[in-house]
Design an enzyme around this catalytic site. Structure first.
Site, mmCIF file in Angstrom:
data_model
loop_
_atom_site.group_PDB
_atom_site.id
_atom_site.type_symbol
_atom_site.label_atom_id
_atom_site.label_comp_id
_atom_site.label_asym_id
_atom_site.label_seq_id
_atom_site.Cartn_x
_atom_site.Cartn_y
_atom_site.Cartn_z
ATOM 1 N N TYR A 125 0.945 -1.218 0.019
ATOM 2 C CA TYR A 125 -0.382 -0.062 0.053
ATOM 3 C C TYR A 125 0.857 1.578 -0.141
ATOM 4 O O TYR A 125 -0.117 1.750 0.093
ATOM 5 C CB TYR A 125 -0.801 0.072 1.354
ATOM 6 C CG TYR A 125 -1.484 -0.885 1.305
ATOM 7 C CD1 TYR A 125 -1.516 -2.249 1.029
ATOM 8 C CD2 TYR A 125 -3.383 -0.599 1.129
ATOM 9 C CE1 TYR A 125 -2.497 -2.943 0.842
ATOM 10 C CE2 TYR A 125 -4.245 -1.461 1.185
ATOM 11 C CZ TYR A 125 -3.913 -3.210 1.530
ATOM 12 O OH TYR A 125 -4.551 -3.913 0.662
ATOM 13 N N ASP A 229 -6.224 -7.056 5.251
ATOM 14 C CA ASP A 229 -7.204 -6.476 4.289
ATOM 15 C C ASP A 229 -7.846 -7.523 4.316
ATOM 16 O O ASP A 229 -8.722 -7.144 4.259
ATOM 17 C CB ASP A 229 -6.564 -5.619 3.488
ATOM 18 C CG ASP A 229 -7.638 -4.901 2.344
ATOM 19 O OD1 ASP A 229 -8.425 -4.256 3.191
ATOM 20 O OD2 ASP A 229 -7.419 -3.909 1.566
ATOM 21 N N ASP A 233 -11.557 -9.384 6.161
ATOM 22 C CA ASP A 233 -12.407 -9.591 5.764
ATOM 23 C C ASP A 233 -13.293 -11.198 5.230
ATOM 24 O O ASP A 233 -14.370 -11.062 6.334
ATOM 25 C CB ASP A 233 -12.420 -9.123 4.256
ATOM 26 C CG ASP A 233 -13.126 -7.873 3.949
ATOM 27 O OD1 ASP A 233 -12.556 -7.114 4.457
ATOM 28 O OD2 ASP A 233 -13.796 -7.281 2.910
#
Ligand code: NAI
Length: 342
Positions: A125, A229, A233
């Site tokens: 990122y 990330d 989820d």
């Protein structure tokens, strides 16, 4: 009781609906909050020429606290994710996501209690991507000793202060020997300062399989940014999906509380979004600022409403109700709870 000044970023998509719900519920809880509300994302871009205007950053730095709805990030072209920019600019290095089974939400498992800690500032990122020659692009994965040590220490300190017993570092150091190897090395080094907390590690693909098969073997997970990330989820799916899991981005400069989910364009504007995830984030925020009593009362009200019947809960968790039905029911439960106590 002192007024808390908090920056409010409703975001876009379902953001304005879920933030309106949570602001209403916090108001019903009696906690004294003065909101400083700002636009971010494409609306701020068209109004101020910047999707993350400086005055928003200044407000968060001043208040050291923000409640944030999701913001759409254009795919392929357009502006850089404001979520990534916010976390990096304010150095909100720790992403904390408690994943717990909720009473009256039917899922495959009933007793999940996991803490996911994700490094928030580097890895893939870092936004360092370029085209070497047409048809070949390069994305740089940055892992530093400083950030890896800092997030490992955050995780161990969290474990120490919250009575957690074990942290599992998740990595792919068998393939990315240098980058993930460094992350793992820093984890193991920090672990030596915490002999009472068990420290082990798992390769990320195996971890995903194990989480689906037998999630209760884990206590806390520590992950780099990208794995965090994805895996967070996955863990949200274990307890009812993206509509129920809250989170926080924490650093020395402040904390931004937001749900795990995105702007859900498929249901935006339809009064269908589940505000529970952002509400869980808001409960974390109240605990963070020492407002334990309203936090506890909201948690009790949530449990009561989830147990009351499908018409008060949203579609994503098996209900037939709307965002506003859930909101009104939680406020009602809070008022009844106050009367019962009074
Ligand atoms: P998403 O999380 O917005 O939606 C995935 C699925 O979950 C959709 O079917 C959606 O309807 C459902 N869902 C999500 N939140 C829900 C809620 N509260 N209640 C009921 N159902 C819910 O993920 P997606 O579609 O990949 O991303 C949409 C946009 O959001 C993208 O532009 C992405 O970049 C952005 N995003 C923003 C985040 C943030 O601001 N923190 C985090 C994740 C994504």
């Amino acid at each position: 009781m002192a007024t808390h000044k908090i920056t409010l970023l409703p975001g876009d998509g379902i953001g304005p609906e879920v933030t309106a719900s949570v602001v209403a519920i916090l108001d019903c809880s009696g906690v004294d909050i003065e909101w400083e509300k700002y636009s971010v994302g494409s609306e701020a871009l068209s109004l101020f020429g910047d999707p993350l205007p400086q005055e928003v950053l200044d407000s968060i730095l001043r208040n050291k606290l923000a409640l944030k709805g999701p913001v759409t990030t254009p795919i392929g072209t357009g502006f850089q994710s404001i979520n990534v920019r916010l976390r990096k600019t304010l150095d909100l290095y720790a992403n904390l996501r408690p994943v717990r089974s909720m009473p009256n939400i039917k899922t495959r498992y009933e007793d999940i209690d996991l803490i996911v800690v994700r490094e928030n500032t580097e890895d893939l990122y870092s936004g360092l991507e370029h085209e070497i020659v047409p048809g070949i692009v390069e994305s740089l994965k940055i892992i530093t000793e400083r950030a890896s040590t800092r997030i490992a220490r955050f995780a161990f300190e969290y474990a120490r202060t919250h009575g957690r017993k074990r942290i599992t570092a998740i990595h792919k150091a068998n393939i990315m020997k240098l980058s993930d190897g460094l992350f793992l090395h820093c984890f193991r080094t920090v672990a030596q300062d915490y002999p009472n907390i068990q420290a082990d590690d798992r390769i990320v693909d195996n971890c995903c399989m194990q989480l689906v098969m037998n999630p209760n073997q884990f206590d806390m997970l520590l992950l780099e940014n990208l794995y965090g990330d994805i895996v967070s989820d996955l863990t949200a799916g274990l307890v009812g999906g993206l509509g129920v899991v809250g989170g926080a981005n924490i650093g020395e400069n402040g904390a931004v509380f937001e749900a795990v989910h995105g702007s859900a364009p498929d249901i935006a504007g339809q009064n269908k979004a589940n505000p529970l995830a952002l509400l869980q984030s808001a409960v974390m925020m109240l605990q963070h600022i020492g407002e334990m009593e309203p936090a506890r009362r909201i948690q009790t009200a949530i449990v009561r409403v989830l147990g009351a019947g499908p018409e008060l809960r949203t579609h994503d968790i098996g209900g037939s109700g709307h965002t506003t039905d859930f909101t009104a029911a939680v406020c009602d439960a809070l008022r009844k709870g106050s009367r019962a106590q009074g």
